[in-house]
Design a protein around this motif. Sequence first.
Motif, short mmCIF file in Angstrom:
data_model
loop_
_atom_site.label_atom_id
_atom_site.label_comp_id
_atom_site.label_asym_id
_atom_site.label_seq_id
_atom_site.Cartn_x
_atom_site.Cartn_y
_atom_site.Cartn_z
N ALA A 1 71.36 51.19 61.13
CA ALA A 1 71.70 50.82 62.51
C ALA A 1 72.62 51.86 63.12
N LYS A 2 72.62 51.90 64.45
CA LYS A 2 73.51 52.79 65.18
C LYS A 2 74.35 51.95 66.13
N PHE A 3 75.62 52.31 66.24
CA PHE A 3 76.52 51.65 67.17
C PHE A 3 76.80 52.64 68.29
N ILE A 4 76.22 52.38 69.46
CA ILE A 4 76.43 53.22 70.63
C ILE A 4 76.77 52.29 71.79
N LYS A 5 77.21 52.87 72.90
CA LYS A 5 77.63 52.06 74.04
C LYS A 5 76.55 51.10 74.52
N SER B 1 82.11 55.71 70.77
CA SER B 1 82.19 54.27 70.49
C SER B 1 83.01 53.93 69.26
N LEU B 2 83.58 54.93 68.60
CA LEU B 2 84.30 54.67 67.35
C LEU B 2 85.50 53.74 67.57
N ALA B 3 86.28 53.96 68.59
CA ALA B 3 87.44 53.10 68.86
C ALA B 3 87.00 51.68 69.16
N THR B 4 85.90 51.52 69.89
CA THR B 4 85.37 50.20 70.20
C THR B 4 84.91 49.50 68.93
N PHE B 5 84.21 50.22 68.06
CA PHE B 5 83.74 49.64 66.81
C PHE B 5 84.92 49.18 65.96
N ILE C 1 86.97 42.48 56.57
CA ILE C 1 85.84 43.40 56.62
C ILE C 1 86.44 44.81 56.60
N ARG C 2 85.93 45.67 55.72
CA ARG C 2 86.45 47.03 55.61
C ARG C 2 85.29 48.03 55.65
N PHE C 3 85.58 49.17 56.26
CA PHE C 3 84.61 50.25 56.34
C PHE C 3 85.24 51.55 55.89
N GLU C 4 84.44 52.39 55.25
CA GLU C 4 84.84 53.75 54.90
C GLU C 4 84.07 54.67 55.85
N TYR C 5 84.80 55.57 56.51
CA TYR C 5 84.20 56.44 57.52
C TYR C 5 84.05 57.86 56.98
N SER C 6 82.85 58.42 57.15
CA SER C 6 82.61 59.81 56.74
C SER C 6 83.00 60.73 57.90
N PHE D 1 77.89 61.70 65.56
CA PHE D 1 77.94 60.46 64.81
C PHE D 1 78.70 60.61 63.50
N CYS D 2 79.37 59.53 63.10
CA CYS D 2 79.91 59.43 61.74
C CYS D 2 79.23 58.23 61.10
N THR D 3 79.22 58.21 59.80
CA THR D 3 78.62 57.10 59.08
C THR D 3 79.73 56.22 58.55
N ALA D 4 79.61 54.92 58.81
CA ALA D 4 80.57 53.95 58.31
C ALA D 4 79.85 53.10 57.26
N LYS D 5 80.46 53.00 56.10
CA LYS D 5 79.90 52.21 55.00
C LYS D 5 80.79 51.01 54.79
N ARG D 6 80.18 49.83 54.80
CA ARG D 6 80.98 48.63 54.59
C ARG D 6 81.30 48.51 53.10
#
Length: 65
Positions: free
Chosen positions: A2-6, A27-31, A46-51, A57-62
Amino acid sequence: MAKFIKQKTVKPQDIEIGGLIEVHADSLATFKSYVIRANKGKTEKIRFEYSPFKGEFCTAKRSAN
């Protein structure tokens, strides 16, 4: 993945543990604020690790709660 965009919102709680989402730089701050809201008042957060960013884009892994 999935992608998180505006224009498209994905709820952080809908991403399974170990799942990935690409987050646009705009959209990173919004996410991150959505993650904070989803965690409000809960003991298991809920925790995410950000690349690092690759382009826009950056990839966030839950990770595990």
